[in-house]
Design an enzyme around this catalytic site. Structure first.
Site, PDB file in Angstrom:
ATOM      1  N   LYS A 176       0.773  -1.246  -0.104  1.00  8.96           N
ATOM      2  CA  LYS A 176      -0.019  -0.048   0.019  1.00  8.96           C
ATOM      3  C   LYS A 176       0.768   1.244  -0.174  1.00  8.96           C
ATOM      4  O   LYS A 176       1.330   1.667   0.950  1.00  8.96           O
ATOM      5  CB  LYS A 176      -0.965   0.115   1.198  1.00  8.96           C
ATOM      6  CG  LYS A 176      -2.071   1.218   0.988  1.00  8.96           C
ATOM      7  CD  LYS A 176      -2.717   1.608   2.314  1.00  8.96           C
ATOM      8  CE  LYS A 176      -1.817   2.807   2.721  1.00  8.96           C
ATOM      9  NZ  LYS A 176      -1.766   4.233   2.028  1.00  8.96           N
ATOM     10  N   GLU A 249      10.032   1.342  10.535  1.00 12.21           N
ATOM     11  CA  GLU A 249      11.161   2.323  10.296  1.00 12.21           C
ATOM     12  C   GLU A 249      10.337   3.718  10.528  1.00 12.21           C
ATOM     13  O   GLU A 249       9.435   3.966   9.635  1.00 12.21           O
ATOM     14  CB  GLU A 249      11.644   2.106   9.040  1.00 12.21           C
ATOM     15  CG  GLU A 249      13.231   2.526   8.973  1.00 12.21           C
ATOM     16  CD  GLU A 249      13.216   4.179   8.572  1.00 12.21           C
ATOM     17  OE1 GLU A 249      12.851   5.026   9.273  1.00 12.21           O
ATOM     18  OE2 GLU A 249      13.300   4.390   7.296  1.00 12.21           O
ATOM     19  N   CYS A 283      14.318   9.897   5.968  1.00 16.53           N
ATOM     20  CA  CYS A 283      14.418   9.668   7.225  1.00 16.53           C
ATOM     21  C   CYS A 283      15.709   9.607   7.803  1.00 16.53           C
ATOM     22  O   CYS A 283      15.791  10.384   9.183  1.00 16.53           O
ATOM     23  CB  CYS A 283      13.540   8.115   7.481  1.00 16.53           C
ATOM     24  SG  CYS A 283      14.198   7.185   6.390  1.00 16.53           S
ATOM     25  N   GLU A 381      11.096  16.342  14.405  1.00 15.44           N
ATOM     26  CA  GLU A 381      11.610  16.077  12.907  1.00 15.44           C
ATOM     27  C   GLU A 381      11.027  17.336  12.062  1.00 15.44           C
ATOM     28  O   GLU A 381       9.886  17.159  11.807  1.00 15.44           O
ATOM     29  CB  GLU A 381      11.097  14.911  12.683  1.00 15.44           C
ATOM     30  CG  GLU A 381      11.723  14.301  11.293  1.00 15.44           C
ATOM     31  CD  GLU A 381      11.274  12.742  11.008  1.00 15.44           C
ATOM     32  OE1 GLU A 381      10.051  12.553  11.279  1.00 15.44           O
ATOM     33  OE2 GLU A 381      11.958  12.372  10.249  1.00 15.44           O
TER      34      GLU A 381
HETATM   35  O1  TXE Z   1       2.955   9.539   7.434  1.00 15.25           O
HETATM   36  P1  TXE Z   1       2.222   8.265   7.938  1.00 15.25           P
HETATM   37  P2  TXE Z   1       2.696  10.942   6.727  1.00 15.25           P
HETATM   38  C1  TXE Z   1       7.290  11.647   9.157  1.00 15.25           C
HETATM   39  C2  TXE Z   1       7.498  12.966   8.772  1.00 15.25           C
HETATM   40  C3  TXE Z   1       6.230  13.437   8.371  1.00 15.25           C
HETATM   41  C4  TXE Z   1       5.178  12.560   9.111  1.00 15.25           C
HETATM   42  C5  TXE Z   1       3.841  12.118   8.391  1.00 15.25           C
HETATM   43  O2  TXE Z   1       7.667  13.558   9.807  1.00 15.25           O
HETATM   44  O3  TXE Z   1       5.850  14.689   8.720  1.00 15.25           O
HETATM   45  O4  TXE Z   1       5.838  11.412   9.295  1.00 15.25           O
HETATM   46  O5  TXE Z   1       3.659  11.695   7.106  1.00 15.25           O
HETATM   47  C6  TXE Z   1      -0.203   4.860   6.142  1.00 15.25           C
HETATM   48  N1  TXE Z   1      -2.423   1.918   9.868  1.00 15.25           N
HETATM   49  N2  TXE Z   1       7.687  10.583   7.899  1.00 15.25           N
HETATM   50  O6  TXE Z   1       1.516  11.438   7.038  1.00 15.25           O
HETATM   51  O7  TXE Z   1       0.692   9.014   8.388  1.00 15.25           O
HETATM   52  C7  TXE Z   1      -0.238   5.989   5.258  1.00 15.25           C
HETATM   53  O8  TXE Z   1      -1.620   5.704   4.418  1.00 15.25           O
HETATM   54  C8  TXE Z   1      -1.601   1.538   8.990  1.00 15.25           C
HETATM   55  C9  TXE Z   1       9.168   9.940   8.241  1.00 15.25           C
HETATM   56  O9  TXE Z   1       2.801  10.665   5.423  1.00 15.25           O
HETATM   57  O10 TXE Z   1       2.869   7.598   8.988  1.00 15.25           O
HETATM   58  C10 TXE Z   1       1.037   5.745   4.518  1.00 15.25           C
HETATM   59  O11 TXE Z   1       0.953   4.763   3.585  1.00 15.25           O
HETATM   60  N3  TXE Z   1      -1.102   2.356   8.071  1.00 15.25           N
HETATM   61  C11 TXE Z   1       8.996   8.969   7.139  1.00 15.25           C
HETATM   62  C12 TXE Z   1       1.872   5.636   5.462  1.00 15.25           C
HETATM   63  O12 TXE Z   1       1.171   4.846   6.589  1.00 15.25           O
HETATM   64  C13 TXE Z   1      -1.500   3.727   8.117  1.00 15.25           C
HETATM   65  C14 TXE Z   1       8.543   8.946   5.827  1.00 15.25           C
HETATM   66  C15 TXE Z   1       2.799   6.386   6.289  1.00 15.25           C
HETATM   67  O13 TXE Z   1       1.891   7.550   6.508  1.00 15.25           O
HETATM   68  C16 TXE Z   1      -2.229   4.073   9.191  1.00 15.25           C
HETATM   69  C17 TXE Z   1       7.226   9.972   5.810  1.00 15.25           C
HETATM   70  C18 TXE Z   1      -2.656   3.209  10.030  1.00 15.25           C
HETATM   71  N4  TXE Z   1      -3.607   3.472  10.962  1.00 15.25           N
HETATM   72  C19 TXE Z   1       7.148  10.646   6.762  1.00 15.25           C
HETATM   73  N5  TXE Z   1      -2.331   5.467   9.129  1.00 15.25           N
HETATM   74  C20 TXE Z   1      10.386   8.040   7.218  1.00 15.25           C
HETATM   75  N6  TXE Z   1      10.427   7.230   8.381  1.00 15.25           N
HETATM   76  O14 TXE Z   1      11.037   8.265   6.156  1.00 15.25           O
HETATM   77  C21 TXE Z   1      -1.491   5.713   7.854  1.00 15.25           C
HETATM   78  N7  TXE Z   1      -1.178   4.821   7.345  1.00 15.25           N
END
Ligand code: TXE
Length: 475
Positions: A176, A249, A283, A381
């Site tokens: 996904k 991660e 990240c 972050e």
């Molecule tokens: O992340 P989300 P977002 C950090 C960065 C950013 C923040 C939010 O600081 O500002 O995260 O980004 C799916 N159960 N990083 O909103 O919400 C969602 O659909 C299962 C760091 O994009 O965590 C997407 O596919 N899955 C990071 C994925 O999770 C769920 C990279 C990530 O979304 C879910 C990106 C749930 N309950 C952002 N809710 C890194 N580690 O590099 C959402 N998702």
């Protein structure tokens, strides 16, 4: 060869994966705002169907054996390379990162590299006991169906990190992508599926509800997740029901420490790209930099010079190596943190206000000096092109500062004395500590965080083990 390998531009890739007219969700070019295509909106029912198909396909895929699976995965890597330029262009438009520099072309290249490595890394059974007391060996078997939930910052590369080892080990995968960058991942999966058997790899393009169901579905055996810490916690809760194994991660707030003997001119470029690769949306990017008082002004000036000289703009323009923030939410976070730091008296050395002349989501590289621990730009972050540079006089204080936050993904130490740097490195609470560099990854070197940055390792032999289940055969 199939028609996909003859595809010549990104619009043809999009046409193969996008929703039927009027049924999808518009996806915009991050730099220009133009509509690139319509992402399918898959539902929880679509996801359930995908998981059922992946589960049905798994035994035959595992039954092919490592040799045949490796052959197919190597062919899949070739298919990525055959489509590298249109994939990179689509990625550049959807994600925002430029084609040039350590960006879109680099990311697509890394997909092929990591896929080949996962396909060919040996993982032999280990004989643990073989003597008069008996015989025991440990081997690793497929875990079953893997749910791969990806982010928007390196959407292709991180998807491959999740998908490739799982396929190699005989698992099937339901992936996904992030709702922000679905098209490029759907296109990647479409290309891989030109060579893979049906239902071994299925992409489902949905939002948070679909992600939540994927993590908690009774037929999901393992979840690979890269994203925010808050979502990681929800995935842990979701896995209480299906007992899915997890690799999480969860991003970081990596500290870099510049020791007093470092050479500012020699390290400036490494520091710059450590912090600003993918315009800071990485990240394991350098997110707070501690510099010894004796070098502080020189390092700040060198970083500001590079910031002013490094071209930012629309990614398809070959001259640019920095791009926009990928989405409005992230842009707002970066702006809020920079404004807040300025209002608390921090010095904005360069950048600091949106680069609206470039487009709605552009924020210039911003070097923030005379800033301290406790300021949100340091403690949270930022995930964007703003770097706080903090002055220290005693290295013990810098180590304590580096370790004081919940995050523990990466860190770095910068010095001309490798032995001294290694001593400091060993005291930092981070999954990886780089010396005189930051963020470099290798497909054979395990990568993963500690503390709030999650758990589990990706890449190499450890990465293969993490998408498998250990089995002991004894007697
Ligand atoms: O992340 P989300 P977002 C950090 C960065 C950013 C923040 C939010 O600081 O500002 O995260 O980004 C799916 N159960 N990083 O909103 O919400 C969602 O659909 C299962 C760091 O994009 O965590 C997407 O596919 N899955 C990071 C994925 O999770 C769920 C990279 C990530 O979304 C879910 C990106 C749930 N309950 C952002 N809710 C890194 N580690 O590099 C959402 N998702």
């Amino acid at each position: 060869m199939s028609d996909i390998t003859r595809t010549r531009d990104e619009t043809a890739l999009v046409a193969r994966v996008q929703a039927a007219d009027g049924e999808g969700r518009d996806i915009h070019d991050a730099a220009t705002g133009a509509v690139i295509g319509q992402a399918p909106v898959h539902t929880v029912a679509d996801l359930d169907d995908a998981i059922a198909r992946a589960k049905a396909a798994q035994p035959a895929w595992e039954g092919l054996g490592h040799g045949k699976r490796a052959e197919l995965l190597l062919a899949a890597a070739d298919a990525i390379e055959a489509n590298a330029e249109p994939l990179a262009r689509l990625l550049s438009r959807e994600q925002g990162k430029p084609l040039s520099g350590p960006n879109a072309r680099f990311e697509v290249g890394a997909c092929a590299t990591w896929l080949r490595d996962a396909a060919t890394t040996p993982l032999e059974p280990q004989v643990l006991v073989d003597d008069e007391s008996g015989y025991a060996e440990l081997s690793y078997r497929a875990v079953g169906v893997v749910g791969a939930i990806g982010p928007w910052n390196w959407p292709l590369m991180i998807s491959i990190w999740q998908i490739a080892p799982a396929l190699r080990m005989g698992d099937t995968v339901v992936a996904k992508p992030s709702e922000y960058t679905p098209l490029s991942v759907l296109a990647l999966v479409d290309i891989l599926n030109e060579v893979l058997p049906p239902d071994v790899l299925i992409a489902v393009s949905g939002g948070r509800d679909v992600g939540a169901r994927l993590a908690s579905h009774p037929d999901i055996d393992k979840v690979m997740f890269t994203g925010s810490t808050a979502t990681g916690r929800r995935i842990i809760e979701g896995s209480a029901g299906n007992l899915a194994r997890l690799t999480l991660e969860l991003g970081g707030n990596d500290a870099g420490i510049v020791l007093p003997d470092a050479d500012p001119a020699a390290i400036a470029e490494g520091l710059f790209w450590g912090a600003f690769i993918n315009t800071g949306q990485t990240c394991a990017a350098l997110k707070r930099l501690y510099v010894h008082d004796s070098l502080y002004d020189e390092v700040v000036a060198a970083l500001a010079d590079l910031a002013r000289a490094t071209p930012m703009g629309v990614g398809l323009d070959e001259g640019n190596v920095l791009g926009p923030l990928q989405n409005r939410q992230q842009f707002d976070i970066v702006k809020r943190l920079v404004d807040d730091a300025a209002s608390r008296g921090a010095r904005i050395v360069t950048g600091g206000t949106p680069a609206t002349e470039l487009g709605e989501l552009f924020f210039p590289v911003t070097i923030v000096a005379d800033v301290e621990d406790g300021v949100p730009l340091v403690d949270e972050e930022q995930f964007g092109p703003a770097l706080p540079v903090i002055r220290y006089t005693d290295v013990e204080d810098a180590i304590a500062s580096a370790n004081r936050l919940e995050a523990g993904l990466g860190a770095s130490v910068w010095s001309t004395d490798r032995a001294a740097a290694r001593e400091v490195a060993a005291r930092l609470q981070a999954g990886t500590v780089w010396i005189n560099g930051h963020g470099g990854l290798h497909p054979k070197v395990p990568f993963g965080g500690v503390k709030g940055s999650g758990y589990g390792l990706e890449f190499g032999v450890e990465g293969l083990k993490s998408v498998a289940v250990p089995q002991v055969i004894s007697g």
